[in-house]
Design a protein around this motif. Structure first.
Motif, PDB file in Angstrom:
ATOM      1  N   LYS A  22      -3.287 -13.442  13.418  1.00  0.00           N
ATOM      2  CA  LYS A  22      -2.906 -12.869  14.747  1.00  0.00           C
ATOM      3  C   LYS A  22      -2.311 -11.466  14.412  1.00  0.00           C
ATOM      4  N   ASP A  23      -1.806 -11.007  13.197  1.00  0.00           N
ATOM      5  CA  ASP A  23      -1.336  -9.741  12.671  1.00  0.00           C
ATOM      6  C   ASP A  23      -2.529  -8.767  12.648  1.00  0.00           C
ATOM      7  N   ALA A  24      -4.003  -9.502  12.734  1.00  0.00           N
ATOM      8  CA  ALA A  24      -4.959  -8.394  12.373  1.00  0.00           C
ATOM      9  C   ALA A  24      -5.600  -8.168  13.628  1.00  0.00           C
ATOM     10  N   MET A  25      -5.057  -9.055  14.840  1.00  0.00           N
ATOM     11  CA  MET A  25      -5.874  -8.776  16.191  1.00  0.00           C
ATOM     12  C   MET A  25      -5.088  -7.888  17.193  1.00  0.00           C
ATOM     13  N   PRO A  26      -5.784  -6.957  17.481  1.00  0.00           N
ATOM     14  CA  PRO A  26      -5.253  -5.712  18.076  1.00  0.00           C
ATOM     15  C   PRO A  26      -4.903  -6.312  19.495  1.00  0.00           C
ATOM     16  N   PHE A  27      -3.799  -5.863  19.956  1.00  0.00           N
ATOM     17  CA  PHE A  27      -3.197  -6.219  21.513  1.00  0.00           C
ATOM     18  C   PHE A  27      -2.969  -7.797  21.578  1.00  0.00           C
ATOM     19  N   ALA A  28      -3.252  -8.786  20.945  1.00  0.00           N
ATOM     20  CA  ALA A  28      -2.966 -10.002  20.917  1.00  0.00           C
ATOM     21  C   ALA A  28      -1.509 -10.318  21.704  1.00  0.00           C
ATOM     22  N   SER A  29      -0.388  -9.891  21.033  1.00  0.00           N
ATOM     23  CA  SER A  29       0.697 -10.317  21.683  1.00  0.00           C
ATOM     24  C   SER A  29       1.147  -9.423  23.040  1.00  0.00           C
ATOM     25  N   GLU A  30       0.390  -8.521  23.066  1.00  0.00           N
ATOM     26  CA  GLU A  30       0.562  -7.650  24.478  1.00  0.00           C
ATOM     27  C   GLU A  30      -0.118  -8.325  25.573  1.00  0.00           C
ATOM     28  N   LEU A  31      -1.439  -8.976  25.308  1.00  0.00           N
ATOM     29  CA  LEU A  31      -1.871  -9.846  26.255  1.00  0.00           C
ATOM     30  C   LEU A  31      -1.375 -11.049  26.336  1.00  0.00           C
ATOM     31  N   GLN A  32      -0.898 -11.677  25.524  1.00  0.00           N
ATOM     32  CA  GLN A  32      -0.383 -12.929  25.900  1.00  0.00           C
ATOM     33  C   GLN A  32       0.767 -12.897  26.712  1.00  0.00           C
ATOM     34  N   ALA A  33       1.827 -11.637  26.349  1.00  0.00           N
ATOM     35  CA  ALA A  33       2.913 -11.486  27.350  1.00  0.00           C
ATOM     36  C   ALA A  33       2.445 -11.205  28.628  1.00  0.00           C
ATOM     37  N   THR A  34       1.350 -10.515  28.943  1.00  0.00           N
ATOM     38  CA  THR A  34       0.832 -10.201  30.250  1.00  0.00           C
ATOM     39  C   THR A  34       0.327 -11.049  30.804  1.00  0.00           C
ATOM     40  N   TYR A  35      -0.477 -11.782  30.242  1.00  0.00           N
ATOM     41  CA  TYR A  35      -1.379 -12.807  31.264  1.00  0.00           C
ATOM     42  C   TYR A  35      -1.009 -14.304  30.677  1.00  0.00           C
TER      43      TYR A  35
END
Length: 301
Positions: A140-153
């Motif tokens: 997950k640390d190497a996946m751009p925007f992963a946390s942002e996308l989870q928080a948004t959608y």
């Protein structure tokens, strides 16, 4: 080309930075999800990057660049030498990966392949479609925007760090799709091959980082007749149509020179091109960096 200023550089994952390019001369050209631009770097290299910001923002473009250990000079320069405030030229956006209307979407991203799919997911949700993102990466640390996308959608986004869970079951994902669903997939070649095997061909749209290895008959020399200027350009077996036209004084833009970016598209008004690209040239067009012909072509040049 459009003049921009590098306004902001931000790490968005291990080995990946986001660049925000602000228009230096007013609003930038409009774009739609799936579009990419050519970024002219100060080390004389040009690289293609998918736009991953908000299409409604005409004041700036956003791209993300992953550092490639086998870099040919593009990502290395961005990560080690590019600094805020630098003027940069950016092409007009091109889109070979358009988001078509549908009541349901499955977006499948692998690593940096998230960049064209991020604005697609936003557009699909805004349109009221049933939309799911399956995001696959090493960690997950190497996946751009992963946390942002989870928080948004929220539950629309399913993150699969392969170090922990392995890859998702594409066959099972395909079984859960409705008959009108479209699948958009961008990522490494192995993931795209698995997607091609799992999802119905009529509903699958792919964007590749690199061309598929193909075999063609040996190159033959041919002639390219430039109809508007009345000149005929010979194309030798050992040179590309792009190089032959450039050497003859026709400045055709080019980027990848591998048949995946679409920057060298030209209009064909006669003859039969041999298409060798990975985009799928529309009728009457060809990508002259890789595509050829076995006999004369008439070009709108």
């Amino acid at each position: 080309m459009q003049r921009t200023i590098l306004d902001h550089v931000e790490p968005v994952a291990e080995g990946t930075v986001s660049l925000v390019l602000r228009g230096a001369e007013g609003p930038l050209a409009p774009w739609a999800p799936g579009a990419h631009v050519d970024l002219a770097l100060p080390n004389w290299l040009t690289r293609q990057y998918s736009l991953c910001g908000d299409p409604a923002d005409r004041g700036s473009y956003r791209v993300a660049v992953r550092y490639d250990r086998l870099s040919r000079g593009g990502s290395e320069y961005v990560h080690l030498f590019l600094r805020t405030g630098r003027p940069l030229e950016v092409s007009l956006p091109r889109n070979n990966f358009r988001l078509l209307p549908a009541p349901e979407y499955l977006f499948v991203a692998g690593g940096i392949g998230i960049t064209p799919l991020k604005p697609m997911l936003a557009a699909a949700v805004e349109a009221g479609a049933a939309a799911t993102l399956v995001y696959v990466g090493r960690s997950k640390d190497a996946m751009p925007f992963a946390s942002e996308l989870q928080a948004t959608y929220g539950d629309r986004v399913r993150v699969y760090p392969t170090e922990e869970h392995g890859r998702p079951d594409f066959i099972a994902l395909a079984a859960g799709l409705g008959p009108q669903a479209l699948v958009y997939c961008c990522g490494p070649a192995s993931m795209l091959a698995a997607a091609e095997a799992a999802f119905p061909a009529q509903g699958l749209h792919l964007e590749r980082f690199q061309p598929v290895v193909k075999e063609f008959a040996p190159n033959k020399p041919f002639e390219a007749h430039c109809v508007r200027s009345g000149r005929t350009v010979p194309v030798a077996a050992e040179e590309s149509l792009l190089d032959a036209l450039n050497h003859a004084g026709y400045p055709i833009p080019s980027g990848c020179r591998e048949g995946v970016c679409g920057s060298c598209e030209i209009s064909v008004v006669g003859g039969e091109p041999e298409h060798r690209d990975d985009i799928g040239a529309p009728p009457g067009r060809m990508y002259c960096c890789v595509s050829r012909a076995s006999s004369r072509l008439d070009l709108d040049l």
